[in-house]
Design a protein around this motif. Structure first.
Motif, PDB file in Angstrom:
ATOM      1  N   TYR A  21      -3.594 -94.026  -1.663  1.00 59.68           N
ATOM      2  CA  TYR A  21      -3.951 -94.195  -0.195  1.00 59.68           C
ATOM      3  C   TYR A  21      -5.542 -93.661  -0.136  1.00 59.68           C
ATOM      4  O   TYR A  21      -5.914 -93.700   1.344  1.00 59.68           O
ATOM      5  CB  TYR A  21      -3.140 -93.321   0.883  1.00 59.68           C
ATOM      6  CG  TYR A  21      -1.579 -93.494   0.604  1.00 59.68           C
ATOM      7  CD1 TYR A  21      -1.240 -94.764   1.118  1.00 59.68           C
ATOM      8  CD2 TYR A  21      -0.768 -92.544   0.327  1.00 59.68           C
ATOM      9  CE1 TYR A  21       0.235 -95.392   1.044  1.00 59.68           C
ATOM     10  CE2 TYR A  21       0.562 -92.775   0.197  1.00 59.68           C
ATOM     11  CZ  TYR A  21       1.207 -94.068   0.566  1.00 59.68           C
ATOM     12  OH  TYR A  21       2.317 -94.531   0.532  1.00 59.68           O
ATOM     13  N   GLN A  22      -6.325 -93.342  -0.849  1.00 61.08           N
ATOM     14  CA  GLN A  22      -7.443 -92.981  -0.557  1.00 61.08           C
ATOM     15  C   GLN A  22      -8.673 -94.023  -0.928  1.00 61.08           C
ATOM     16  O   GLN A  22      -9.606 -93.696  -1.617  1.00 61.08           O
ATOM     17  CB  GLN A  22      -7.719 -91.969  -1.929  1.00 61.08           C
ATOM     18  CG  GLN A  22      -6.828 -90.636  -1.567  1.00 61.08           C
ATOM     19  CD  GLN A  22      -7.143 -90.164  -0.156  1.00 61.08           C
ATOM     20  OE1 GLN A  22      -7.880 -89.713   0.161  1.00 61.08           O
ATOM     21  NE2 GLN A  22      -5.854 -90.215   0.541  1.00 61.08           N
ATOM     22  N   HIS A  23      -8.576 -94.924  -0.333  1.00 64.57           N
ATOM     23  CA  HIS A  23      -9.461 -96.093  -0.135  1.00 64.57           C
ATOM     24  C   HIS A  23      -9.973 -96.511   1.201  1.00 64.57           C
ATOM     25  O   HIS A  23      -9.224 -96.002   2.221  1.00 64.57           O
ATOM     26  CB  HIS A  23      -8.816 -97.519  -0.618  1.00 64.57           C
ATOM     27  CG  HIS A  23      -7.948 -97.570  -1.923  1.00 64.57           C
ATOM     28  ND1 HIS A  23      -8.621 -97.312  -2.959  1.00 64.57           N
ATOM     29  CD2 HIS A  23      -6.743 -97.366  -2.062  1.00 64.57           C
ATOM     30  CE1 HIS A  23      -7.833 -97.478  -3.998  1.00 64.57           C
ATOM     31  NE2 HIS A  23      -6.641 -97.388  -3.503  1.00 64.57           N
ATOM     32  N   ALA A  28     -10.089 -95.412   6.977  1.00 58.06           N
ATOM     33  CA  ALA A  28     -10.571 -95.753   8.370  1.00 58.06           C
ATOM     34  C   ALA A  28      -9.499 -96.480   9.287  1.00 58.06           C
ATOM     35  O   ALA A  28      -9.460 -95.783  10.503  1.00 58.06           O
ATOM     36  CB  ALA A  28     -11.693 -96.779   8.204  1.00 58.06           C
ATOM     37  N   ALA A  29      -8.588 -96.997   8.994  1.00 59.01           N
ATOM     38  CA  ALA A  29      -7.538 -97.680   9.605  1.00 59.01           C
ATOM     39  C   ALA A  29      -6.804 -96.327  10.206  1.00 59.01           C
ATOM     40  O   ALA A  29      -6.433 -96.237  11.262  1.00 59.01           O
ATOM     41  CB  ALA A  29      -6.527 -98.470   9.018  1.00 59.01           C
ATOM     42  N   ALA A  30      -6.271 -95.508   9.229  1.00 60.08           N
ATOM     43  CA  ALA A  30      -5.740 -94.154   9.574  1.00 60.08           C
ATOM     44  C   ALA A  30      -6.414 -93.309  10.668  1.00 60.08           C
ATOM     45  O   ALA A  30      -5.710 -92.828  11.317  1.00 60.08           O
ATOM     46  CB  ALA A  30      -5.240 -93.371   8.245  1.00 60.08           C
ATOM     47  N   LEU A  31      -7.609 -93.041  10.324  1.00 56.52           N
ATOM     48  CA  LEU A  31      -8.429 -92.396  11.420  1.00 56.52           C
ATOM     49  C   LEU A  31      -8.425 -92.848  12.634  1.00 56.52           C
ATOM     50  O   LEU A  31      -8.199 -92.167  13.537  1.00 56.52           O
ATOM     51  CB  LEU A  31     -10.179 -92.340  10.985  1.00 56.52           C
ATOM     52  CG  LEU A  31     -10.579 -91.474  11.537  1.00 56.52           C
ATOM     53  CD1 LEU A  31     -11.926 -91.058  10.653  1.00 56.52           C
ATOM     54  CD2 LEU A  31     -11.530 -92.143  12.675  1.00 56.52           C
ATOM     55  N   SER A  32      -8.246 -94.180  12.668  1.00 56.68           N
ATOM     56  CA  SER A  32      -8.166 -94.926  13.919  1.00 56.68           C
ATOM     57  C   SER A  32      -6.934 -94.503  14.756  1.00 56.68           C
ATOM     58  O   SER A  32      -6.751 -94.449  15.856  1.00 56.68           O
ATOM     59  CB  SER A  32      -8.424 -96.386  13.677  1.00 56.68           C
ATOM     60  OG  SER A  32      -8.330 -97.248  15.047  1.00 56.68           O
ATOM     61  N   ILE A  72     -12.637 -90.174   3.884  1.00 62.91           N
ATOM     62  CA  ILE A  72     -13.442 -91.223   3.766  1.00 62.91           C
ATOM     63  C   ILE A  72     -14.942 -90.988   3.169  1.00 62.91           C
ATOM     64  O   ILE A  72     -15.134 -91.876   1.984  1.00 62.91           O
ATOM     65  CB  ILE A  72     -13.868 -92.019   4.937  1.00 62.91           C
ATOM     66  CG1 ILE A  72     -12.530 -92.518   5.649  1.00 62.91           C
ATOM     67  CG2 ILE A  72     -14.873 -92.955   4.773  1.00 62.91           C
ATOM     68  CD1 ILE A  72     -12.730 -92.774   7.147  1.00 62.91           C
ATOM     69  N   VAL A  73     -15.333 -89.966   3.392  1.00 63.62           N
ATOM     70  CA  VAL A  73     -16.646 -89.448   2.858  1.00 63.62           C
ATOM     71  C   VAL A  73     -16.202 -89.158   1.243  1.00 63.62           C
ATOM     72  O   VAL A  73     -17.029 -89.378   0.291  1.00 63.62           O
ATOM     73  CB  VAL A  73     -17.307 -88.240   3.473  1.00 63.62           C
ATOM     74  CG1 VAL A  73     -18.416 -87.650   2.731  1.00 63.62           C
ATOM     75  CG2 VAL A  73     -17.691 -88.546   4.691  1.00 63.62           C
ATOM     76  N   GLU A  74     -15.542 -88.353   0.921  1.00 64.00           N
ATOM     77  CA  GLU A  74     -14.803 -88.005  -0.270  1.00 64.00           C
ATOM     78  C   GLU A  74     -14.687 -89.062  -1.223  1.00 64.00           C
ATOM     79  O   GLU A  74     -14.974 -89.356  -2.425  1.00 64.00           O
ATOM     80  CB  GLU A  74     -13.818 -87.114  -0.296  1.00 64.00           C
ATOM     81  CG  GLU A  74     -13.220 -86.714  -1.806  1.00 64.00           C
ATOM     82  CD  GLU A  74     -13.927 -85.642  -2.434  1.00 64.00           C
ATOM     83  OE1 GLU A  74     -13.474 -85.082  -3.490  1.00 64.00           O
ATOM     84  OE2 GLU A  74     -14.739 -84.987  -1.544  1.00 64.00           O
TER      85      GLU A  74
END
Length: 94
Positions: A21-23, A28-32, A72-74
């Motif tokens: 799940y780390q793409h 970004a979708a999960a953050l939204s 995301i940054v990582e």
């Protein structure tokens, strides 16, 4: 900041979520989604009402947003603290 990113990575490894799940797009979708859940805490309420009624939930949703932002940054191989410092410098120059 790097210590916090390491804690998040350790948690993801414990859950076996690190590779699948780390793409950036998925993160970004999960953050939204998490940002929408944060906004929902305030729906149809003043800020004061929302904080009085949902303070803990708001803090938890903010934490989720921050975790996904750091992920995301990582996932891009960057340091969250440095990314924030760079953006602050850009904003100061405006």
């Amino acid at each position: 900041m790097q210590e916090l990113q390491n804690e998040i990575t350790d948690f993801l490894k414990e859950k076996n979520w690190l590779d699948q799940y780390q793409h950036p797009k998925e993160l970004a979708a999960a953050l939204s989604v998490e940002a929408a859940e944060l906004l929902e805490c305030f729906q149809w309420k003043s800020s004061a009402e929302a904080l009085a009624e949902n303070r803990q939930e708001i803090l938890e949703e903010v934490a989720d947003v921050m975790i996904y932002a750091l992920q995301i940054v990582e996932s891009m191989g960057e340091d969250g603290g440095e990314v924030i410092r760079q953006k602050l410098a850009i904003n100061r120059a405006r």
